[in-house]
Motif scaffolding. Structure first.
Motif, PDB file in Angstrom:
ATOM      1  N   LYS A 392       0.840  -1.210   0.000  1.00  0.00           N
ATOM      2  CA  LYS A 392       0.000   0.000   0.000  1.00  0.00           C
ATOM      3  C   LYS A 392       0.867   1.250   0.000  1.00  0.00           C
ATOM      4  O   LYS A 392       0.571   2.241  -0.676  1.00  0.00           O
ATOM      5  N   ASN A 393       1.952   1.199   0.788  1.00  0.00           N
ATOM      6  CA  ASN A 393       2.870   2.339   0.840  1.00  0.00           C
ATOM      7  C   ASN A 393       3.510   2.611  -0.513  1.00  0.00           C
ATOM      8  O   ASN A 393       3.686   3.755  -0.918  1.00  0.00           O
ATOM      9  N   PHE A 394       3.865   1.531  -1.208  1.00  0.00           N
ATOM     10  CA  PHE A 394       4.443   1.692  -2.547  1.00  0.00           C
ATOM     11  C   PHE A 394       3.429   2.334  -3.486  1.00  0.00           C
ATOM     12  O   PHE A 394       3.775   3.197  -4.298  1.00  0.00           O
ATOM     13  N   GLU A 395       2.181   1.905  -3.400  1.00  0.00           N
ATOM     14  CA  GLU A 395       1.131   2.480  -4.247  1.00  0.00           C
ATOM     15  C   GLU A 395       0.945   3.961  -3.932  1.00  0.00           C
ATOM     16  O   GLU A 395       0.711   4.776  -4.831  1.00  0.00           O
ATOM     17  N   TYR A 396       1.057   4.297  -2.641  1.00  0.00           N
ATOM     18  CA  TYR A 396       0.917   5.690  -2.210  1.00  0.00           C
ATOM     19  C   TYR A 396       2.033   6.549  -2.814  1.00  0.00           C
ATOM     20  O   TYR A 396       1.792   7.630  -3.373  1.00  0.00           O
ATOM     21  N   VAL A 397       3.291   6.043  -2.740  1.00  0.00           N
ATOM     22  CA  VAL A 397       4.427   6.786  -3.303  1.00  0.00           C
ATOM     23  C   VAL A 397       4.296   6.887  -4.818  1.00  0.00           C
ATOM     24  O   VAL A 397       4.575   7.935  -5.409  1.00  0.00           O
ATOM     25  N   ALA A 398       3.842   5.804  -5.456  1.00  0.00           N
ATOM     26  CA  ALA A 398       3.658   5.822  -6.911  1.00  0.00           C
ATOM     27  C   ALA A 398       2.649   6.898  -7.312  1.00  0.00           C
ATOM     28  O   ALA A 398       2.837   7.605  -8.317  1.00  0.00           O
ATOM     29  N   GLN A 399       1.586   7.041  -6.515  1.00  0.00           N
ATOM     30  CA  GLN A 399       0.574   8.054  -6.797  1.00  0.00           C
ATOM     31  C   GLN A 399       1.148   9.469  -6.613  1.00  0.00           C
ATOM     32  O   GLN A 399       0.908  10.366  -7.424  1.00  0.00           O
ATOM     33  N   LYS A 400       1.947   9.646  -5.548  1.00  0.00           N
ATOM     34  CA  LYS A 400       2.573  10.958  -5.309  1.00  0.00           C
ATOM     35  C   LYS A 400       3.517  11.319  -6.457  1.00  0.00           C
ATOM     36  O   LYS A 400       3.565  12.469  -6.908  1.00  0.00           O
ATOM     37  N   ILE A 401       4.267  10.326  -6.936  1.00  0.00           N
ATOM     38  CA  ILE A 401       5.196  10.563  -8.046  1.00  0.00           C
ATOM     39  C   ILE A 401       4.413  10.946  -9.311  1.00  0.00           C
ATOM     40  O   ILE A 401       4.817  11.839 -10.059  1.00  0.00           O
ATOM     41  N   LYS A 402       3.285  10.282  -9.508  1.00  0.00           N
ATOM     42  CA  LYS A 402       2.458  10.583 -10.683  1.00  0.00           C
ATOM     43  C   LYS A 402       2.002  12.049 -10.628  1.00  0.00           C
ATOM     44  O   LYS A 402       2.019  12.760 -11.640  1.00  0.00           O
ATOM     45  N   GLU A 403       1.606  12.482  -9.442  1.00  0.00           N
ATOM     46  CA  GLU A 403       1.151  13.864  -9.273  1.00  0.00           C
ATOM     47  C   GLU A 403       2.286  14.857  -9.542  1.00  0.00           C
ATOM     48  O   GLU A 403       2.093  15.881 -10.208  1.00  0.00           O
ATOM     49  N   VAL A 404       3.481  14.541  -9.025  1.00  0.00           N
ATOM     50  CA  VAL A 404       4.647  15.411  -9.245  1.00  0.00           C
ATOM     51  C   VAL A 404       4.999  15.453 -10.724  1.00  0.00           C
ATOM     52  O   VAL A 404       5.309  16.515 -11.274  1.00  0.00           O
ATOM     53  N   GLU A 405       4.923  14.311 -11.382  1.00  0.00           N
ATOM     54  CA  GLU A 405       5.246  14.226 -12.807  1.00  0.00           C
ATOM     55  C   GLU A 405       4.290  15.086 -13.627  1.00  0.00           C
ATOM     56  O   GLU A 405       4.702  15.826 -14.532  1.00  0.00           O
ATOM     57  N   GLU A 406       2.999  14.983 -13.314  1.00  0.00           N
ATOM     58  CA  GLU A 406       2.009  15.780 -14.054  1.00  0.00           C
ATOM     59  C   GLU A 406       2.227  17.284 -13.854  1.00  0.00           C
ATOM     60  O   GLU A 406       2.043  18.082 -14.759  1.00  0.00           O
TER      61      GLU A 406
END
Length: 474
Positions: A392-406
């Motif tokens: 779940k933590n990995f999914e959370y970080v992946a989502q944060k990275i997606k937001e930063v990328e956008e």
């Protein structure tokens, strides 16, 4: 026993081969992997081998002529073999032969033989079966060594005494383990014992040939089966001693560390459930090799492996050189993932800064998804709640990275202002100042001090250039 070939998609081809062979008074059999896979009802291979008790070259030429006079036949006189392509198939014809080997080579000396001689020289009973294509006994299975029974029992045995089979051609030891892994068979007890005793013969096999078999193991559904067999038989010592060095658990004052060899095998199996990318699987195989040289016991802390990812990444090039693996993009990719595999773990916190996320995104570039696949595969805890939490933590970080990328568009970004533009702005010739200013722009974007934007980058460069004593040309 007869095999019904009437429903086989290659029936038309087999009938042509049968007619030509009968017309020329030649025997003809299909042998090897095609027969094995047919009996196992597996997907048919794209190459089919045929044996005749006379000239394989002559038979191939006559059949090619019958199919299409324009067909090009490749002839290998030394081994009495000929090959040509038919539709999407590669057909190989050989005269039945006997083989004998010298101590220092896996290249045999060859002489004419019978079908039985040809079957004896094959690696395993399941590959030593033949099906006649002659009209009189079309479809008859010739199985002198019980290959059909071994298929049923899921056992790998050699037609001859196993020591002789493996000593003659040591690559067969790798093939035994590859077939055991890809078919999920067991290696016969006497055969497994012979592999252990003949392991030293692997020295005469080229690394290129070893890697062909090893990579088939790596691409299987459960590579750990083959990797364990390679370790158990001693063959892994000749391939990846760096993995052997991870084996074992040490105990000091009641404090232990996990067995990093078996952990690695788990990681490889985990990643194999999620990707068929060979080099991503290799990244999983090598991700912890730096743990052996960095292992240290620290009083009050316990076992540490500080910097193992950097030390491991430095080993990759030499390993690829030794194993004759590609030294271009593939090696750099594995090196990068090994070096970075601990980075996302450090970001699994609520307060991971955007700056840290931008740097991870920039450094991983197009390989970020593969990096996360590797990191998630590295979770081997048997504690279900821990495993769920980590994922779940990995999914959370992946989502944060997606937001930063956008928001910031920093994956593989090129600086919004080029070195040529900087030279023009300040009337400079190529020199260290250009590099300094470009690096400052990159760092400012990654730190979030400026946006990934040309106007902001230009204003930033002007301000930084003044600090270096440079004057803007109006």
């Amino acid at each position: 026993m007869f095999i019904n070939l009437n429903q086989n998609k290659n029936l038309k081809l087999f009938k042509i081969i049968s007619e030509v062979a009968d017309r020329n008074g030649q025997s003809v059999y299909t042998v090897g992997g095609f027969v094995r896979d047919l009996l196992m009802q597996r997907k048919a291979p794209t190459d089919i081998d045929f044996v005749t008790e006379s000239s394989g070259i002559e038979l191939a030429e006559n059949i090619a002529q019958e199919i299409d006079p324009k067909t090009k036949v490749a002839i290998f006189k030394t081994y009495g073999t000929a090959m040509f392509k038919y539709k999407d198939l590669e057909l190989e014809f050989v005269g039945a032969r006997k083989e004998s080997y010298s101590e220092d080579s896996r290249k045999p000396s060859v002489e004419i033989g019978t079908l039985e001689d040809d079957q004896k020289r094959r690696d395993f009973t399941i590959n030593a079966m033949a099906i006649s294509l002659n009209k009189d006994n079309f479809g008859e299975l010739i199985d002198p060594f019980g290959g059909m029974q071994d298929l049923s029992n899921k056992i790998l045995r050699t037609p001859l005494e196993p020591h002789q089979t493996y000593s003659d051609d040591p690559l067969r030891m790798m093939r035994a383990i590859r077939f055991a892994t890809t078919l999920d068979f067991e290696i016969d007890e006497n055969s497994l014992k012979a592999i252990k005793e003949e392991a030293d013969r692997m020295k005469i096999v080229s690394m290129e040939r070893i890697m062909v078999e090893f990579n088939k193991i790596m691409l299987s559904g459960r590579p750990s089966k083959g990797l364990k067999l390679l370790e158990e038989t001693g063959l892994l010592n000749y391939i990846l001693p760096e993995l052997i060095a991870l084996k074992g658990i040490e105990d000091i004052d009641g404090q232990t560390h996990k067995d990093n060899f078996y952990h690695t095998l788990e990681v490889v199996d985990n990643i194999s459930q999620n990707t068929n990318k060979l080099w991503l699987r290799w990244s999983a195989l090598l991700h912890d090799i730096g743990k052996a040289p960095t292992k240290k016991f620290v009083e009050g802390i316990g076992w540490t492996f500080h910097g193992h990812e950097f030390v491991g990444s430095k080993q990759i090039k030499n390993i690829f050189k030794r194993l004759k693996l590609p030294l271009g993009a593939e090696q750099k990719y594995v090196e990068k993932l090994v070096r970075m595999h601990a980075r996302p773990i450090a970001l699994i916190t609520d307060d991971a800064s955007d700056s840290a996320l931008r740097r991870l995104l920039f450094d991983s570039g197009e390989d970020m998804e593969d990096l996360f696949t590797l990191c998630k595969s590295d979770i081997t805890t048997k504690n279900y709640s821990k495993q769920t939490r980590f994922k779940k933590n990995f999914e959370y970080v992946a989502q944060k990275i997606k937001e930063v990328e956008e928001k910031d568009q920093v994956r593989n970004f090129q600086p919004p202002i080029s070195g040529e533009e900087i030279m023009e702005m300040f009337n400079l010739k190529p020199g260290k100042e250009i590099g300094i200013l470009k690096e400052k722009v990159k760092e400012a974007i990654l730190e979030g001090d400026i946006k990934n934007d040309k106007d902001e980058a230009r204003s930033f460069v002007i301000a930084e250039a003044e600090k270096l004593g440079l004057t803007l040309i109006k």
